[in-house]
Design a protein around this motif. Structure first.
Motif, mmCIF file in Angstrom:
data_model
loop_
_atom_site.group_PDB
_atom_site.id
_atom_site.type_symbol
_atom_site.label_atom_id
_atom_site.label_comp_id
_atom_site.label_asym_id
_atom_site.label_seq_id
_atom_site.Cartn_x
_atom_site.Cartn_y
_atom_site.Cartn_z
ATOM 1 N N ARG A 82 47.368 52.548 37.861
ATOM 2 C CA ARG A 82 46.593 52.135 36.683
ATOM 3 C C ARG A 82 46.207 50.660 36.736
ATOM 4 N N SER A 83 46.707 49.944 37.713
ATOM 5 C CA SER A 83 46.448 48.507 37.811
ATOM 6 C C SER A 83 45.015 48.205 38.246
ATOM 7 N N PRO A 84 44.384 47.210 37.611
ATOM 8 C CA PRO A 84 43.131 46.694 38.169
ATOM 9 C C PRO A 84 43.413 46.144 39.562
ATOM 10 N N GLU A 85 42.377 46.119 40.399
ATOM 11 C CA GLU A 85 42.535 45.628 41.760
ATOM 12 C C GLU A 85 41.365 44.728 42.125
ATOM 13 N N TYR A 86 41.632 43.848 43.082
ATOM 14 C CA TYR A 86 40.551 43.034 43.622
ATOM 15 C C TYR A 86 40.654 43.008 45.141
ATOM 16 N N ALA A 87 39.511 42.793 45.761
ATOM 17 C CA ALA A 87 39.448 42.615 47.214
ATOM 18 C C ALA A 87 38.663 41.337 47.469
ATOM 19 N N LEU A 88 39.217 40.471 48.269
ATOM 20 C CA LEU A 88 38.545 39.226 48.621
ATOM 21 C C LEU A 88 37.383 39.540 49.558
ATOM 22 N N LEU A 89 36.186 39.125 49.170
ATOM 23 C CA LEU A 89 35.010 39.321 50.022
ATOM 24 C C LEU A 89 34.793 38.107 50.908
ATOM 25 N N ARG A 90 34.904 36.918 50.311
ATOM 26 C CA ARG A 90 34.688 35.694 51.087
ATOM 27 C C ARG A 90 35.194 34.502 50.290
ATOM 28 N N SER A 91 35.745 33.541 50.996
ATOM 29 C CA SER A 91 36.144 32.283 50.386
ATOM 30 C C SER A 91 35.742 31.170 51.341
ATOM 31 N N ASP A 92 34.888 30.267 50.881
ATOM 32 C CA ASP A 92 34.423 29.172 51.724
ATOM 33 C C ASP A 92 35.476 28.072 51.732
ATOM 34 N N PRO A 93 36.002 27.721 52.903
ATOM 35 C CA PRO A 93 37.060 26.714 52.954
ATOM 36 C C PRO A 93 36.611 25.327 52.510
ATOM 37 N N LYS A 94 35.328 25.014 52.653
ATOM 38 C CA LYS A 94 34.840 23.688 52.262
ATOM 39 C C LYS A 94 34.531 23.610 50.774
ATOM 40 N N SER A 95 33.687 24.506 50.286
ATOM 41 C CA SER A 95 33.246 24.440 48.890
ATOM 42 C C SER A 95 34.206 25.123 47.928
ATOM 43 N N LYS A 96 35.084 26.002 48.428
ATOM 44 C CA LYS A 96 36.017 26.816 47.640
ATOM 45 C C LYS A 96 35.328 27.995 46.961
ATOM 46 N N LEU A 97 33.986 28.114 47.052
ATOM 47 C CA LEU A 97 33.280 29.252 46.454
ATOM 48 C C LEU A 97 33.903 30.541 46.980
ATOM 49 N N THR A 98 34.323 31.402 46.068
ATOM 50 C CA THR A 98 35.025 32.634 46.418
ATOM 51 C C THR A 98 34.329 33.811 45.762
ATOM 52 N N MET A 99 34.175 34.881 46.529
ATOM 53 C CA MET A 99 33.580 36.112 46.016
ATOM 54 C C MET A 99 34.622 37.216 46.118
ATOM 55 N N ILE A 100 34.860 37.901 44.997
ATOM 56 C CA ILE A 100 35.795 39.024 44.998
ATOM 57 C C ILE A 100 35.112 40.253 44.428
ATOM 58 N N PHE A 101 35.589 41.400 44.847
ATOM 59 C CA PHE A 101 35.171 42.679 44.301
ATOM 60 C C PHE A 101 36.318 43.098 43.400
ATOM 61 N N PHE A 102 36.035 43.447 42.146
ATOM 62 C CA PHE A 102 37.067 43.764 41.164
ATOM 63 C C PHE A 102 36.793 45.156 40.641
ATOM 64 N N ARG A 103 37.847 45.982 40.493
ATOM 65 C CA ARG A 103 37.671 47.328 39.933
ATOM 66 C C ARG A 103 38.818 47.662 38.995
ATOM 67 N N THR A 104 38.499 48.460 37.978
ATOM 68 C CA THR A 104 39.481 48.798 36.952
ATOM 69 C C THR A 104 39.547 50.317 36.767
ATOM 70 N N PRO A 105 40.678 50.941 37.089
ATOM 71 C CA PRO A 105 40.793 52.386 36.886
ATOM 72 C C PRO A 105 40.922 52.759 35.407
ATOM 73 N N VAL A 106 41.454 51.848 34.586
ATOM 74 C CA VAL A 106 41.571 52.066 33.140
ATOM 75 C C VAL A 106 40.963 50.846 32.436
ATOM 76 N N ALA A 107 40.673 50.988 31.160
ATOM 77 C CA ALA A 107 40.163 49.851 30.388
ATOM 78 C C ALA A 107 41.202 48.732 30.425
ATOM 79 N N VAL A 108 40.715 47.494 30.474
ATOM 80 C CA VAL A 108 41.647 46.366 30.591
ATOM 81 C C VAL A 108 41.101 45.142 29.853
ATOM 82 N N HIS A 109 42.019 44.402 29.261
ATOM 83 C CA HIS A 109 41.698 43.132 28.617
ATOM 84 C C HIS A 109 42.058 42.019 29.601
#
Length: 176
Positions: free
Chosen positions: A63-90
């Motif tokens: 039931r836990s939400p999950e994330y997967a790291l897509l990319r994190s730029d070591p210089k700028s720190k800009l990070t892209m993640i994919f996030f998914r929720t099997p149940v409603a979440v606050h």
């Protein structure tokens, strides 16, 4: 139906690439499956089977939400993640040092509250909170988003981080 969802997801990810400034890298050259990981001079390709999902509330199991790291730029720190929720979440009130952007791929309306204002973002929609701006969110069951974090995968929680009591939560009738 799967083709339409695939096409919508592909279009949304292209939009994310444009917004994050990654389009020239993505369009540079095709990458074949099995080739080495991306470098600063080559595109990055991650197919669904390669995603490494991490539970945000491990004690919630499936039931836990999950994330997967897509990319994190070591210089700028800009990070892209994919996030998914099997149940409603606050997602509890928090800030980020720099801006956070959500692009909703699937899952119905996502609700954000910031500074007493309610924002309802539909499938394919875009929400950006500038750095330092307090916000919280309610994500429906089955949602999938791409989140772009300009200061890296760092969250400044105001009322503690994710926990079991955040599951099966829906937005209150009025922003608080």
């Amino acid at each position: 139906m799967k083709t339409n969802l695939f096409q919508k997801t592909r279009t949304t990810l292209l939009l994310v690439a444009i917004l994050s400034g990654a389009l020239p890298q993505v369009m540079a050259a095709p990458v074949k499956s099995g080739e080495p990981a991306a470098t600063e001079t080559a595109p990055l390709l991650i197919n669904p089977g390669q995603l490494k999902w991490i539970k945000t509330i491990p004690e919630a199991g499936d039931r836990s939400p999950e994330y997967a790291l897509l990319r994190s730029d070591p210089k700028s720190k800009l990070t892209m993640i994919f996030f998914r929720t099997p149940v409603a979440v606050h997602i509890k009130p928090h800030t980020h040092d720099l801006a956070e952007t959500h692009v909703i791929l699937v899952g119905g309306t996502h609700t954000f509250d910031s500074n007493g204002v309610r924002y309802n973002v539909e499938n394919g929609g875009f929400f950006r909170a500038p750095g330092g701006v307090l916000h919280e969110a309610w994500l429906p069951a089955g949602s999938q988003t791409v989140n772009i974090l300009e200061s890296g995968w760092v969250v400044n929680w105001l009322k503690g981080g994710p926990s079991i009591e955040d599951l099966d939560q829906y937005p209150p009738a009025k922003p608080h």
